[in-house]
Enzyme design. Structure first.
Site, PDB file in Angstrom:
ATOM      1  N   ARG A 141      34.524  38.631  -3.776  1.00  0.00           N
ATOM      2  CA  ARG A 141      34.031  39.560  -4.808  1.00  0.00           C
ATOM      3  C   ARG A 141      32.538  39.409  -5.054  1.00  0.00           C
ATOM      4  O   ARG A 141      31.827  40.406  -5.234  1.00  0.00           O
ATOM      5  CB  ARG A 141      34.789  39.346  -6.129  1.00  0.00           C
ATOM      6  CG  ARG A 141      34.261  40.251  -7.246  1.00  0.00           C
ATOM      7  CD  ARG A 141      34.984  40.038  -8.568  1.00  0.00           C
ATOM      8  NE  ARG A 141      36.387  40.352  -8.453  1.00  0.00           N
ATOM      9  CZ  ARG A 141      36.889  41.570  -8.489  1.00  0.00           C
ATOM     10  NH1 ARG A 141      36.066  42.618  -8.588  1.00  0.00           N
ATOM     11  NH2 ARG A 141      38.178  41.778  -8.399  1.00  0.00           N
ATOM     12  N   GLU A 153      48.757  46.543  -2.045  1.00  0.00           N
ATOM     13  CA  GLU A 153      47.687  47.490  -1.731  1.00  0.00           C
ATOM     14  C   GLU A 153      47.725  47.864  -0.256  1.00  0.00           C
ATOM     15  O   GLU A 153      47.605  49.033   0.119  1.00  0.00           O
ATOM     16  CB  GLU A 153      46.314  46.864  -2.034  1.00  0.00           C
ATOM     17  CG  GLU A 153      45.824  47.024  -3.433  1.00  0.00           C
ATOM     18  CD  GLU A 153      44.411  46.483  -3.590  1.00  0.00           C
ATOM     19  OE1 GLU A 153      43.952  46.423  -4.741  1.00  0.00           O
ATOM     20  OE2 GLU A 153      43.765  46.117  -2.586  1.00  0.00           O
TER      21      GLU A 153
END
Length: 232
Positions: free
Chosen positions: A15, A76
């Protein structure tokens, strides 16, 4: 499409480094990119995230060491590959400091994560098998692999490839549920002589509100030819 690119990644791995840099480079290019905001997640993938996947032209999957340790990431991934089949979404994997073979065959950290899930979901082994199949399928797609070297150059190459897909042929928004439009698009394609080398002009005429613009957009979107659309 609401987004040009959807980024799937493991937050604790990338991230604040690779994925953040990739996202920044994409947005600077004017490419509409969805990135998860990092808020606390529930047990199940949210409807908003499912919509973001469905409404993206391209999905980039950043496989990193701990990707498979997130049940959310695996869900996902399942949705992304469903969109690849049902919505013809472009899907590209990025193997960030992981061996594609480990993802494909669930070895190393990927194998350990799936083994842990098999213990945790003894009453729902089909879920785990679905994750395994999805990882294998995604790892067989062409993409990019980064083990070491100049990360900025690597990101530039990815952004350039995405730009060619997104910026050179902007997709137009068609009706959300375009019932019966495919047959009409085929008729227009015949009139345009798609696949030929000549230049043709086709006029779509009719009263207001019957769908002239919708058909023109649908013809334009997947077109491999140089096509200019004007509806009167």
């Amino acid at each position: 499409m609401t987004y040009d690119v959807f980024l799937s990644f493991r937050g604790e791995d990338t991230r604040f480094n690779f994925t953040d840099h990739l996202h920044s480079n994409l947005t600077r290019k004017g490419i509409r990119t969805f990135i998860d905001d990092g808020l606390k997640r529930g047990e199940e993938i949210s409807p908003a995230l499912l919509r973001a996947i469905e409404e993206s032209k391209i999905s980039i999957i950043v496989f990193s060491k701990n990707y498979a340790s997130s049940k959310w990431c695996l869900d996902e991934l399942v949705k992304i590959l469903e969109s690849k089949e049902t919505r013809e979404q472009i899907v590209w994997p990025v193997f960030y400091k992981v061996n594609p073979s480990d993802v494909r065959h669930q070895r190393g950290s990927f194998g350990q994560a799936l083994a842990d899930y098999e213990c945790k979901f003894k009453d729902d082994m089909e879920k785990v098998q679905r994750w395994r199949r999805t990882l294998t399928e995604a790892a067989n797609l062409s993409g990019w692999c980064f083990m070491n070297g100049h990360e900025s150059k690597f990101i530039d190459n990815i952004v350039e490839e995405i730009s060619l897909q997104v910026l050179n042929h902007a997709y137009l928004n068609v009706a959300k549920y375009p019932v019966g439009i495919k047959s009409r698009v085929r008729e227009i394609d015949k009139l345009l002589g798609v696949g030929g080398n000549d230049v043709r002009m086709v006029g779509i005429w009719g009263t207001g509100g019957i769908g002239k613009t919708t058909i023109a957009k649908a013809v334009y979107n997947p077109s491999p030819i140089c096509l200019k659309v004007a509806v009167f």
